[in-house]
Design an enzyme around this catalytic site. Structure first.
Site, PDB file in Angstrom:
ATOM      1  CG  HIS A   1      -0.309  -0.344   2.503  1.00 48.04           C
ATOM      2  ND1 HIS A   1       0.036  -1.640   2.831  1.00 48.04           N
ATOM      3  CD2 HIS A   1       0.075   0.429   3.560  1.00 48.04           C
ATOM      4  CE1 HIS A   1       0.596  -1.653   4.027  1.00 48.04           C
ATOM      5  NE2 HIS A   1       0.642  -0.409   4.483  1.00 48.04           N
TER       6      HIS A   1
ATOM      7  CG  HIS B   1       0.874   4.991   4.308  1.00 50.21           C
ATOM      8  ND1 HIS B   1       0.046   4.824   5.402  1.00 50.21           N
ATOM      9  CD2 HIS B   1       1.666   3.892   4.279  1.00 50.21           C
ATOM     10  CE1 HIS B   1       0.336   3.673   6.002  1.00 50.21           C
ATOM     11  NE2 HIS B   1       1.320   3.087   5.348  1.00 50.21           N
TER      12      HIS B   1
HETATM   13  P1  5GP Z   1       1.580  -0.053   7.449  1.00 46.54           P
HETATM   14  O1  5GP Z   1       1.858   0.055   8.917  1.00 46.54           O
HETATM   15  O2  5GP Z   1       1.522  -1.506   6.998  1.00 46.54           O
HETATM   16  O3  5GP Z   1       2.458   0.786   6.582  1.00 46.54           O
HETATM   17  O4  5GP Z   1       0.134   0.569   7.228  1.00 46.54           O
HETATM   18  C1  5GP Z   1      -1.056  -0.125   7.475  1.00 46.54           C
HETATM   19  C2  5GP Z   1      -2.137   0.908   7.603  1.00 46.54           C
HETATM   20  O5  5GP Z   1      -3.404   0.243   7.535  1.00 46.54           O
HETATM   21  C3  5GP Z   1      -2.121   1.675   8.937  1.00 46.54           C
HETATM   22  O6  5GP Z   1      -1.955   3.061   8.690  1.00 46.54           O
HETATM   23  C4  5GP Z   1      -3.476   1.339   9.558  1.00 46.54           C
HETATM   24  O7  5GP Z   1      -4.059   2.438  10.229  1.00 46.54           O
HETATM   25  C5  5GP Z   1      -4.300   0.906   8.360  1.00 46.54           C
HETATM   26  N1  5GP Z   1      -5.357  -0.033   8.668  1.00 46.54           N
HETATM   27  C6  5GP Z   1      -5.264  -1.151   9.447  1.00 46.54           C
HETATM   28  N2  5GP Z   1      -6.447  -1.793   9.494  1.00 46.54           N
HETATM   29  C7  5GP Z   1      -7.301  -1.070   8.711  1.00 46.54           C
HETATM   30  C8  5GP Z   1      -8.689  -1.229   8.375  1.00 46.54           C
HETATM   31  O8  5GP Z   1      -9.368  -2.169   8.781  1.00 46.54           O
HETATM   32  N3  5GP Z   1      -9.233  -0.282   7.564  1.00 46.54           N
HETATM   33  C9  5GP Z   1      -8.511   0.784   7.095  1.00 46.54           C
HETATM   34  N4  5GP Z   1      -9.153   1.655   6.297  1.00 46.54           N
HETATM   35  N5  5GP Z   1      -7.204   0.955   7.392  1.00 46.54           N
HETATM   36  C10 5GP Z   1      -6.609   0.048   8.192  1.00 46.54           C
END
Ligand code: 5GP
Ligand code: ZN
Length: 119
Positions: free
Chosen positions: A105, A107
């Protein structure tokens, strides 16, 4: 049935606040926003990391980046003319990168000055 959270969002099994999509890419608001605009942009197909995706399908990675820029335009983070006020794209890989969901993903963060360097 997959246990990947973002694949389940693509499948419509878990609700998502979708702001943009194409046939291959989905963009939705982060559940725990770190800035006034915080949108996640994902390929609908499962790829774990940016490195995995660029090796498997660089055109799809380009589509993900294009969708992220389209979201930034839509959210008013850049105009058609230039880069003001601006935004940040982040992708985390692995535990040191802070990756918590193993489906690539980007951001899209903006709406305030974000500062640099990150903590
Ligand atoms: P990472 O830490 O892997 O870079 O980012 C994962 C992102 O997914 C985090 O910013 C977290 O807030 C988001 N996230 C986790 N669970 C969910 C969810 O169920 N729905 C949405 N919309 N975002 C989520
Ligand atoms: Zn997935």
């Amino acid at each position: 049935m997959t246990d990947c959270l973002f694949c389940r969002m693509v499948a419509g099994e878990i609700p998502a606040d979708v702001v943009h999509q194409t046939d291959r890419v989905l963009a939705f608001r982060d559940i725990n926003p770190q800035a006034p605009t915080h949108v996640l942009v994902i390929p609908k197909e499962h790829h774990a990391t940016v490195g995995a995706l660029v090796e498997a399908d660089p055109v799809l990675l380009s589509d993900v980046v294009a969708a992220a820029h389209a979201v930034a335009r839509q959210e008013g983070l850049v105009s058609g003319e230039g880069a003001e006020p601006g935004y940040r794209l982040v992708t985390n890989t692995g535990p040191h990168g802070g990756q918590t969901v193993d489906h690539l993903h980007l951001h899209v963060l903006g709406g305030r000055g974000l500062g640099w360097p990150p903590g």
